[in-house]
Design an enzyme around this catalytic site. Structure first.
Site, PDB file in Angstrom:
ATOM      1  N   HIS A 185       0.832  -1.147   0.050  1.00  0.00           N
ATOM      2  CA  HIS A 185       0.104   0.031   0.194  1.00  0.00           C
ATOM      3  C   HIS A 185       1.155   1.118   0.010  1.00  0.00           C
ATOM      4  CE1 HIS A 185      -3.536   2.271   1.839  1.00  0.00           C
ATOM      5  NE2 HIS A 185      -4.037   1.994   0.530  1.00  0.00           N
ATOM      6  N   LYS A 187       3.078   4.542  -1.061  1.00  0.00           N
ATOM      7  CA  LYS A 187       3.013   5.438  -2.065  1.00  0.00           C
ATOM      8  C   LYS A 187       4.164   6.368  -1.999  1.00  0.00           C
ATOM      9  CE  LYS A 187      -1.482   4.671  -1.587  1.00  0.00           C
ATOM     10  NZ  LYS A 187      -2.382   4.227  -0.283  1.00  0.00           N
ATOM     11  N   ASP A 192      15.833  11.751  -8.356  1.00  0.00           N
ATOM     12  CA  ASP A 192      17.235  12.016  -8.240  1.00  0.00           C
ATOM     13  C   ASP A 192      17.598  11.944  -6.631  1.00  0.00           C
ATOM     14  OD1 ASP A 192      17.387  13.108 -10.797  1.00  0.00           O
ATOM     15  OD2 ASP A 192      17.403  14.836 -10.553  1.00  0.00           O
ATOM     16  N   HIS A 419      -9.575  10.703   2.096  1.00  0.00           N
ATOM     17  CA  HIS A 419      -8.312   9.751   1.681  1.00  0.00           C
ATOM     18  C   HIS A 419      -7.360  10.076   2.493  1.00  0.00           C
ATOM     19  CE1 HIS A 419      -6.112   7.033  -0.900  1.00  0.00           C
ATOM     20  NE2 HIS A 419      -7.210   6.310  -0.807  1.00  0.00           N
ATOM     21  N   LYS A 421      -4.513  10.086   5.562  1.00  0.00           N
ATOM     22  CA  LYS A 421      -4.279   9.481   6.748  1.00  0.00           C
ATOM     23  C   LYS A 421      -3.246  10.193   7.630  1.00  0.00           C
ATOM     24  CE  LYS A 421      -4.037   6.781   3.237  1.00  0.00           C
ATOM     25  NZ  LYS A 421      -5.384   7.045   2.289  1.00  0.00           N
ATOM     26  N   ASP A 426      -0.393  15.975  20.746  1.00  0.00           N
ATOM     27  CA  ASP A 426       0.358  17.220  21.549  1.00  0.00           C
ATOM     28  C   ASP A 426       0.869  18.119  20.755  1.00  0.00           C
ATOM     29  OD1 ASP A 426      -0.453  15.396  23.639  1.00  0.00           O
ATOM     30  OD2 ASP A 426       1.497  14.850  24.133  1.00  0.00           O
TER      31      ASP A 426
END
Length: 524
Positions: A185, A187, A192, A419, A421, A426
């Site tokens: 999952h 991404k 470079d 979507h 996450k 604190d």
């Protein structure tokens, strides 16, 4: 003469035989799993090391890197158009390498436009490594083989199917039901070895404000400096793992495919529906995007982490992302803010959040409403936990399917789905990445993200939490005087309360309720 069996008995025998065949198929998958999984046959390779002033990206970041030794630069990519522009710009400025790792790369306009940028980079001598999860690559073999045919592009698939299409692929899914359930999952878009874009976005029109009917609210971090190097090391670990198999070892290539793919990508750039998007995009594409217009915040407390590539075979959970995030949440002293499109905390997670509230910690959560959720089964797992969380003092917000503000979508009134996450603890520590707060991200999929301990980044992420949880975008959940669950739309004048899931039909609610009775939570 003995009478022939009744139709009912014949049907029972047929069902028994089918069930026995399925059980035998699954059993063979368990016993022969290592032999049934395609073997990695690619040559090992590693990230190309950065060199001073070698490429446009090197030169664009040279002064900032020198002014912040040992620190990483970071900038949030909240807007979908800006997130696309960032990927396009760093790809066009890359002169050495592109390492791209994604769960999904859609065969749509945005996917084609970015393929065009990647192909152009390879044409000018950039080495490209593309690693995709195979679960969502079905039907894309021709395009992927076309890219792989380029001498400077290599494509590998994570945990791939031996059978590429049709009934045989379906049978393999049944046979390998347990091993095929573990997906990548992650991404990451790494240029470079200097710049890495890490977060929640897959590659597809809905993630980049390019579809009028869908608008995913998502979040990435653009990183420069040591954090980009950490993302490169993670990519190498996955690329060289035995879970990554070259596409050329799985399907036969065609000499004409590359020309066809390039022509299709170029055609997409000229199509009428692409022109308005490209016109908006041009406003963001400047040669100084990374070094100038997009201001980077520099800190020595930014790190990129990932689950191990073969997570399901690793019994030591000390290095799993769920363990790291659990430790961060366990340190909360006054505030925990959670953003997750799929939120299934389980009994243990629920107890820990309620204990935080009992200890004086403010706990706030944003997730999708049923109308905004693109996976009804996940909502069926989440819905059981709303009442105990609210009774225990946790604040719950659910994203509306349609925002009431014109700012809710670049296309006006459009469907919306959370979507993003992210976690803020604190007002100092935080996380942005691919990790959903559910059992699948915790124990089945590999996940990746950015952990930081920095008040500036935390404040910016808190502002995004407040924006998403605001009246225009989210419902506020509460219990009425009888202890019944209610949804409050604070954007209405006067505010309106709902006694059932807003913006849904009885069929949606009934289907979700039925699914909630099934023992599926560990797979959500």
């Amino acid at each position: 003469m003995e009478p022939s069996p009744s139709r009912g008995r014949r049907l029972l025998r047929l069902c028994t035989r089918i069930l026995a065949a399925l059980l035998l198929l699954v059993a063979s998958g368990l016993l022969l799993g290592d032999w049934l999984t395609p073997r990695a046959v690619g040559e090992p390779s590693t990230a190309l090391p950065p060199r001073a002033a070698q490429t446009p990206l090197d030169r664009a970041l040279e002064a900032q890197l020198a002014a912040h030794p040992g620190q990483s630069g970071a900038a949030y990519l909240v807007d979908g158009l800006e997130a696309f522009a960032a990927r396009s710009v760093v790809t066009r400025q890359a002169g050495r390498s592109l390492d791209l790792q994604y769960y999904m790369w859609h065969d749509d306009m945005v996917g084609h436009l970015l393929v065009n940028d990647v192909y152009a980079a390879a044409q000018r001598g950039v080495r490209v490594r593309l690693l995709l999860d195979d679960m969502n690559a079905k039907g894309m073999d021709a395009q992927l083989l076309a890219l792989d045919a380029h001498p400077r592009i290599e494509v590998r698939l994570y945990n791939p199917f031996r059978n590429r299409e049709g009934l045989w692929r379906l049978l393999e899914m049944v046979q390998r039901v347990f091993s095929i359930n573990h997906r990548m999952h992650n991404k990451a878009w790494i240029a470079d070895g200097r710049v890495a874009i890490v977060g929640g976005r897959n590659i597809g029109a809905e993630y980049f404000d390019a579809r009028p009917d869908v608008n995913f609210r998502d979040l990435d971090l653009l990183l420069a400096g040591p954090a980009a190097g950490e993302a490169s090391a993670i990519f190498d670990a996955f690329w060289n793992s035995r879970a990554a198999v070259p596409i050329a070892a799985l399907a036969p290539p065609s000499a004409r495919q590359l020309d066809q793919l390039v022509s299709r990508a170029e055609l997409d750039a000229r199509r009428a529906e692409a022109l308005p998007y490209l016109q908006r995009l041009r406003e963001r594409l400047t040669d100084t995007y990374v070094g100038g217009r997009l201001a980077l915040h520099w800190s020595d407390r930014i790190q990129v982490h990932s689950d191990p590539p073969l997570k399901h075979r690793d019994n030591d959970r000390g290095d799993w992302l769920v363990t790291r995030l659990g430790a961060e949440l366990g340190q909360a002293r006054h505030k925990t803010l959670l953003i997750s499109p799929y939120f299934v905390p389980g009994d243990t997670g629920t107890s820990e959040l309620l204990q935080q509230v009992a200890d004086g910690v403010h706990v706030g959560i944003i997730t999708n409403s049923l109308a905004a959720n693109d996976v009804a089964a996940v909502h069926s797992g989440y819905m059981h936990y709303r009442l105990p969380l609210l009774r225990g003092g946790v604040q719950l917000h659910e994203l509306k399917a349609r925002g009431s503000s014109g700012r809710s979508s670049a296309f006006g009134s459009s469907g919306a789905s959370l979507h993003t996450k992210a976690i803020v603890v604190d007002d100092r520590r935080g996380f942005v990445g691919s990790f959903n707060l559910d059992p699948r991200s915790a124990y089945l999929n590999t996940e990746m993200g950015v952990l930081f301990d920095d008040p500036v980044l935390a404040a910016q992420l808190r502002e995004e939490y407040l924006r998403l949880s605001g009246p225009d975008l989210s419902y506020y959940l509460y219990l009425d005087s009888d202890g019944k669950l209610r949804w409050l739309d604070r954007a209405r004048r006067p505010p309106a309360g709902y006694v059932v899931e807003p913006d849904t039909t009885w069929l949606q609610r009934a289907t979700t309720r039925v699914i909630s009775w099934l023992p599926l939570e560990s797979q959500l």
